[in-house]
Design a protein around this motif. Structure first.
Motif, PDB file in Angstrom:
ATOM      1  N   GLY A 123       0.803  -1.214   0.000  1.00  0.00           N
ATOM      2  CA  GLY A 123       0.000   0.000   0.000  1.00  0.00           C
ATOM      3  C   GLY A 123       0.833   1.260   0.000  1.00  0.00           C
ATOM      4  O   GLY A 123       2.009   1.258  -0.384  1.00  0.00           O
ATOM      5  N   ILE A 124       0.233   2.359   0.451  1.00  0.00           N
ATOM      6  CA  ILE A 124       0.880   3.675   0.471  1.00  0.00           C
ATOM      7  C   ILE A 124       0.816   4.221   1.899  1.00  0.00           C
ATOM      8  O   ILE A 124      -0.260   4.301   2.500  1.00  0.00           O
ATOM      9  N   SER A 138      -5.691   1.659  -3.552  1.00  0.00           N
ATOM     10  CA  SER A 138      -4.889   2.765  -4.079  1.00  0.00           C
ATOM     11  C   SER A 138      -4.956   2.884  -5.598  1.00  0.00           C
ATOM     12  O   SER A 138      -4.533   3.897  -6.163  1.00  0.00           O
ATOM     13  N   PHE A 139      -5.502   1.870  -6.268  1.00  0.00           N
ATOM     14  CA  PHE A 139      -5.535   1.890  -7.729  1.00  0.00           C
ATOM     15  C   PHE A 139      -6.677   2.760  -8.220  1.00  0.00           C
ATOM     16  O   PHE A 139      -7.820   2.630  -7.778  1.00  0.00           O
ATOM     17  N   ALA A 140      -6.377   3.624  -9.175  1.00  0.00           N
ATOM     18  CA  ALA A 140      -7.377   4.558  -9.700  1.00  0.00           C
ATOM     19  C   ALA A 140      -8.138   4.000 -10.887  1.00  0.00           C
ATOM     20  O   ALA A 140      -9.124   4.590 -11.326  1.00  0.00           O
ATOM     21  N   GLY A 171      -5.067  -6.005   3.751  1.00  0.00           N
ATOM     22  CA  GLY A 171      -6.011  -5.425   4.690  1.00  0.00           C
ATOM     23  C   GLY A 171      -7.457  -5.742   4.378  1.00  0.00           C
ATOM     24  O   GLY A 171      -8.356  -5.060   4.889  1.00  0.00           O
ATOM     25  N   TYR A 172      -7.701  -6.766   3.571  1.00  0.00           N
ATOM     26  CA  TYR A 172      -9.055  -7.120   3.119  1.00  0.00           C
ATOM     27  C   TYR A 172      -9.778  -5.902   2.532  1.00  0.00           C
ATOM     28  O   TYR A 172     -10.999  -5.774   2.646  1.00  0.00           O
ATOM     29  N   THR A 173      -9.029  -5.016   1.894  1.00  0.00           N
ATOM     30  CA  THR A 173      -9.599  -3.778   1.366  1.00  0.00           C
ATOM     31  C   THR A 173      -9.545  -3.786  -0.149  1.00  0.00           C
ATOM     32  O   THR A 173      -8.512  -4.086  -0.747  1.00  0.00           O
ATOM     33  N   SER A 174     -10.667  -3.419  -0.779  1.00  0.00           N
ATOM     34  CA  SER A 174     -10.739  -3.411  -2.238  1.00  0.00           C
ATOM     35  C   SER A 174     -11.637  -2.273  -2.680  1.00  0.00           C
ATOM     36  O   SER A 174     -12.213  -1.559  -1.863  1.00  0.00           O
ATOM     37  N   ASN A 175     -11.752  -2.106  -3.998  1.00  0.00           N
ATOM     38  CA  ASN A 175     -12.684  -1.105  -4.531  1.00  0.00           C
ATOM     39  C   ASN A 175     -13.511  -1.729  -5.651  1.00  0.00           C
ATOM     40  O   ASN A 175     -13.501  -2.953  -5.830  1.00  0.00           O
TER      41      ASN A 175
END
Length: 401
Positions: A123-124, A138-140, A171-175
């Motif tokens: 990540g960032i 973080s990907f646009a 982090g089990y985080t997505s978009n």
């Protein structure tokens, strides 16, 4: 006699997976003395003295050699948590040098381990830990996600010698387009959500699209290619309230009522076993972080809890597997169909790539009998279960052994 495909290999009630995050070519020097102390290493020190990998092998896995481990690996230079770290952190890609490549390749080649994809940098970093942006968030654009995954897979392949079969969102985080990026990148399986089980008594999952908790603790699929979604169901720190030497009245009571407390906490695993759901124990390879906080769960703080969990499931009807082994069996199970010709004769309709793989079958007849395979060999079937090689031709049931 009724014949069906078993949900899990070997007719198990549940698969058991041990999943460890952030095995990386990184080290956080929390002591500040320039030398390795227990709990600082994320994989940078490989199998050296005081390395996390050695701690895992010698303090946990040696007691339960049947347990299999899937390590989720950030393949690039894994970033820390904050822009101005409290502790110095060393991080390199897993293909930084030949020694690094050899270590990560040897882990992947071990029959009880596998490496899975966990992003490049993870990540960032932000000004504070709460500002950290997880990699897939973080990907646009889809194109950016696909490009980064392609770069990461190339690093993985250069180090390990093959592409990763599966992975997990950082982090089990997505978009909104993350799932599509996994689907189009050719992964066979993925961990998308933290499905916390029932540790807090809730009937509802923490994450995931389904309102039915049973569905969220089971495998399912997503994407055009049917990527297998493997849930994360058990926190390795499940029993820490018993083993850590805190002095509150509540914790003293827990220790006095140890058997009752263990039984009460392990109801989470009983629930998964009862409903034939996935038992996937979640951990981190180290507690160290560059922001001075302690990463939880982690194998150091949770050692006693993990040993108790593995002791408990050891006496159950479970199947120890990696993420890829689970995906391979579920895909085989879903592709192969049983075609009955008579009461004692059937065939397994399958694709060429499935030939000679083992499919677990369940039979309504619990008395021992013999099954003749298409190649003439015989297989003894006991207690209504058998692992049957997938072949062309007829399978014939004969009575008695």
């Amino acid at each position: 006699m009724h014949i069906d495909r078993s949900k899990w290999f070997n007719g198990a009630d549940s698969p058991v997976l041990f999943m460890i995050d952030d095995l990386a070519n990184a080290w956080v020097d929390t002591s500040g003395d320039g030398s390795l102390d227990w709990g600082e290493d994320w994989g940078f020190f490989k199998e050296e003295d005081r390395s996390s990998f050695r701690f895992l092998r010698e303090e946990i896995l040696k007691y339960y050699p049947e347990v299999k481990v899937t390590f989720f690996v950030p393949v690039g230079a894994r970033v820390g948590m904050i822009q101005n770290p409290v502790h110095a952190m060393t991080a390199q890609p897993i293909n930084a040098d030949e020694d690094s490549k050899a270590f990560f390749r040897s882990v992947h080649q071990h029959p009880n381990y596998e490496l899975a994809y966990h992003g490049t940098t993870h990540g960032i970093v932000g000004e504070e830990a709460k500002d950290f942006i997880q990699e897939w968030a973080s990907f646009a654009s889809l194109e950016e996600a696909l490009h980064q995954i392609d770069e990461g897979v190339r690093i993985f392949e250069d180090a390990v010698g093959m592409k990763p079969s599966g992975g997990k969102y950082c982090g089990y985080t997505s978009n909104g387009f993350s799932d599509q990026s996994i689907d189009e990148s050719g992964f066979a399986w993925w961990c998308r959500y933290w499905n916390r089980g029932r540790a807090d008594g809730s009937e509802d999952p923490c994450c995931g699209p389904d309102s039915d908790p049973l569905s969220n603790y089971d495998v399912k699929r997503f994407g055009q290619n049917g990527v297998l979604d493997i849930p994360s169901t058990v926190n390795g720190a499940l029993l820490n309230g018993l083993y850590h030497a805190r002095t509150s009245a509540k914790d003293r009571i827990k220790r006095m009522l140890k058997p009752v407390f263990i039984k009460w906490k392990l109801r989470e695993i009983d629930y998964l076993l009862k409903h034939r759901l996935v038992i996937s124990v979640q951990e981190h390879i180290a507690p160290s972080r560059d922001d001075g906080r302690r990463q939880s769960p982690n194998i150091f703080d949770d050692r006693e809890s993990l040993l108790q969990i593995f002791s408990y499931v050891k006496g159950k009807n479970v199947w120890y597997c990696t993420g890829t082994e689970l995906a391979d069996y579920v895909n085989l199970r879903d592709r192969v169909m049983i075609e009955r010709f008579a009461e004692n004769r059937f065939a397994l309709k399958h694709e060429t790539k499935d030939r000679d793989k083992l499919l677990s079958l369940s039979f309504s007849e619990l008395r021992p009998f013999r099954l003749q395979l298409p190649d003439g060999r015989h297989l003894d079937v006991r207690k209504g279960a058998a692992n049957v090689p997938v072949m062309e031709g007829d399978y014939v049931i004969t009575r008695g052994i």
